[in-house]
Structures are given as C-alpha cells and as structure tokens.
Design an enzyme around this catalytic site. Structure first.
Site, PDB file in Angstrom:
ATOM      1  N   MET A   1       0.844  -1.201   0.000  1.00 43.80           N
ATOM      2  CA  MET A   1       0.000   0.000   0.000  1.00 43.80           C
ATOM      3  C   MET A   1       0.877   1.249   0.000  1.00 43.80           C
ATOM      4  O   MET A   1       0.487   2.304   0.507  1.00 43.80           O
ATOM      5  CB  MET A   1      -0.941  -0.008   1.204  1.00 43.80           C
ATOM      6  CG  MET A   1      -1.975  -1.102   1.149  1.00 43.80           C
ATOM      7  SD  MET A   1      -3.490  -0.719   2.061  1.00 43.80           S
ATOM      8  CE  MET A   1      -2.852  -0.442   3.704  1.00 43.80           C
TER       9      MET A   1
ATOM     10  N   HIS B   1       9.631  -3.950   2.723  1.00 38.85           N
ATOM     11  CA  HIS B   1       9.157  -4.191   1.361  1.00 38.85           C
ATOM     12  C   HIS B   1      10.325  -4.528   0.438  1.00 38.85           C
ATOM     13  O   HIS B   1      10.231  -5.421  -0.414  1.00 38.85           O
ATOM     14  CB  HIS B   1       8.425  -2.957   0.828  1.00 38.85           C
ATOM     15  CG  HIS B   1       7.217  -2.574   1.612  1.00 38.85           C
ATOM     16  ND1 HIS B   1       7.168  -1.430   2.391  1.00 38.85           N
ATOM     17  CD2 HIS B   1       6.017  -3.171   1.766  1.00 38.85           C
ATOM     18  CE1 HIS B   1       5.988  -1.339   2.968  1.00 38.85           C
ATOM     19  NE2 HIS B   1       5.262  -2.382   2.613  1.00 38.85           N
TER      20      HIS B   1
ATOM     21  N   GLU C   1       5.900 -11.796   6.870  1.00 42.53           N
ATOM     22  CA  GLU C   1       5.302 -12.515   7.994  1.00 42.53           C
ATOM     23  C   GLU C   1       4.875 -11.586   9.127  1.00 42.53           C
ATOM     24  O   GLU C   1       4.184 -12.027  10.035  1.00 42.53           O
ATOM     25  CB  GLU C   1       6.278 -13.562   8.525  1.00 42.53           C
ATOM     26  CG  GLU C   1       6.511 -14.712   7.555  1.00 42.53           C
ATOM     27  CD  GLU C   1       7.419 -15.791   8.126  1.00 42.53           C
ATOM     28  OE1 GLU C   1       8.053 -15.544   9.186  1.00 42.53           O
ATOM     29  OE2 GLU C   1       7.509 -16.871   7.514  1.00 42.53           O
TER      30      GLU C   1
END
Length: 284
Positions: free
Chosen positions: A30, A37, A151
C-alpha cells in the site's frame, strides 16, 4: 523500471513476461515503502523472478476513515526505493479502475470466514474482507505468479494462503521473515507516525514476544507474561495470544501443535502488530 498505471498495461506486462519464459513475482503493497518491502523484492530477485510491485491504498480494508486519511503517502520516495531495490515494474492503479463504484459499496466481496474475523478482525470488522477482495483482484490481474508477503502481517498471510487454497488461484504464496530495527521494532509504514518516545515504547511488542518465546511455562502463563510486558510500557493492549498457525484458534495448556504468538496494541494512538514463532515442545 517500467511504470504501469492501467489494468490493461498491468495484464499485458505480466503476460508478456510469461510468454518470454520468465516467472512473475507479485509484491503487493500500500505504498509508504521501507526496507521490509525491499526485502520482499530482494527475495523475489534471488528466485530469478521478474518483479511487479503494486502500490495501492485499498480503502475497503479500512473500517476507520480517520485511519485511512492518516495512512502515509510517499509516492516519490516509493518510486526511488522500488527502482533501487530492483523492481522491474511499479504498478500504481487508480481507485477508479480498482473499485469503480467507490465510495458506494462494491457488491462482490471475498470473505475467509473463521480466519478473517478473529484477532485483528474483532476490532476491525470487515478488514480482512477488504484484504481478501483486493488481493484476489491483484491475483486475477497478475495471472499465474509467485506472491511475496511479509510474515509481520501473519494473519493476513494465513488468510491469503487459505483463499488461494480454496479458490485454486494459480499462485504460489511466499512468506518472508519480518524485518526489524536494531531495537527489535518490526518495520512498518505506521512507525512514521510515532515520536522517538513512542518508538521506544513500541519495542515492548517485540520484548513481549521474546518473553513468550523464551518461557517454558504453560500457554496461559505466557499470554499473561506478554500482556504484563505490554502494559508495563503503557501499550494499550488489543490482544496478546498464542494460536494454531493454520486455524488461528487459541491454544490451550498442553497443546503441542505448531504455534504463533501474536500481539497488537496502541502506542500514541497508532495500532501496531507483531508476531513470532513459539515452541511449545517440552525442553529437556
């Protein structure tokens, strides 16, 4: 790095990649990108995949409009990080194409019952319906691929894996380890909203998990220990639980199934989550 802004160009890039004999890697985000990321991109590149990173703030997974309006937007920095990380295509679709009826209701919803309405789903009703719906659309647009998820959002990972299993998406879901600051604080886009003092208090989530992981006590006692650590740091506790890794059902004293400890709480009004593997086997 290619910049894709339409659903048609997104589909075309994915298909042409497969036509060239390469595997597509999908990294859904997002935006408000950080090294967590980037670690997903690195993992995909290590596997030899062509990386498509999507950046789309999905309003359907926010049950609090205030939370949606406060979500950080850093498109220029995101593009730089994506390029530096080795992303092959940065996908930034418009809200109008993703959910044409918004802000009116989208009539089609994907719901993973029993997994999306516990833990985060209790205080954020509809959140995982929004997550499952947008991820399903990402998979439809991307086609056969590997999809990389962190995770840190363990419940999301469980929900997505179940959706893929139940709906037979041609997608291999790859879970990647949580990236942390030296303090143990899990990397999160929401951390940018914390003051220096808040970031220090937020390390209590990691410390609570560490206490539970290192303890040899029963499950119920480990839950109490996690809650105690969080409250001692003035974290407003949403939950501190130890659950089955597949069903997310709370475990009981004596259970020896694969387990995960999950914690959530508010620091300076910001909701934070974290989790860790827990070994319940007796230690000699």
């Amino acid at each position: 790095m290619e910049r894709l802004r339409t659903l048609a160009s997104w589909r075309e890039f994915a298909q042409s990649t497969r036509d060239a004999g390469r595997r597509v890697a999908l990294v859904p985000t997002m935006g408000a990108l950080h090294d967590g990321h980037a670690s997903l991109v690195r993992r995909a590149r290590e596997n030899g995949d062509v990386v498509m990173l999507t950046s789309f703030v999905n309003p359907r997974q926010f049950n609090d409009t205030g939370d949606l309006s406060r979500y950080p937007h850093t498109p220029v920095l995101d593009a730089d990080l994506a390029r530096d990380s080795g992303v092959d295509a940065l996908v930034t679709p418009t809200l109008e194409e993703m959910w044409p009826d918004y802000p009116a209701d989208t009539l089609t919803t994907v719901s993973v019952r029993g997994l999306g309405d516990v833990l985060e789903g209790v205080e954020r009703p509809g959140h995982f319906d929004g997550v499952a719906s947008v991820v399903a659309k990402l998979f439809v647009l991307s086609g056969p691929c590997r999809a990389y998820f962190g995770e840190k959002d363990f419940q999301q990972l469980v929900v997505v894996r179940r959706m893929v299993r139940d709906l037979s998406f041609p997608v291999e879901v790859v879970g990647c380890p949580t990236m942390r600051e030296p303090s143990g604080l899990a990397l999160s886009s929401r951390n940018s909203r914390l003051s220096a003092t808040g970031r220090e208090r937020a390390t209590a989530l990691f410390r609570a998990l560490r206490v539970a992981r290192e303890s040899t006590a029963h499950v119920s006692e480990r839950r109490a220990l996690m809650t105690e650590v969080l409250r001692a740091a003035n974290v407003e506790v949403a939950y501190a639980d130890i659950v089955d890794v597949d069903t997310l059902r709370p475990l009981s004293d004596g259970d020896l199934r694969p387990a995960r400890a999950l914690v959530a709480g508010f620091v300076e009004g910001v909701r934070l989550i974290d989790n860790a593997v827990i070994d319940l086997e007796p230690r000699s």
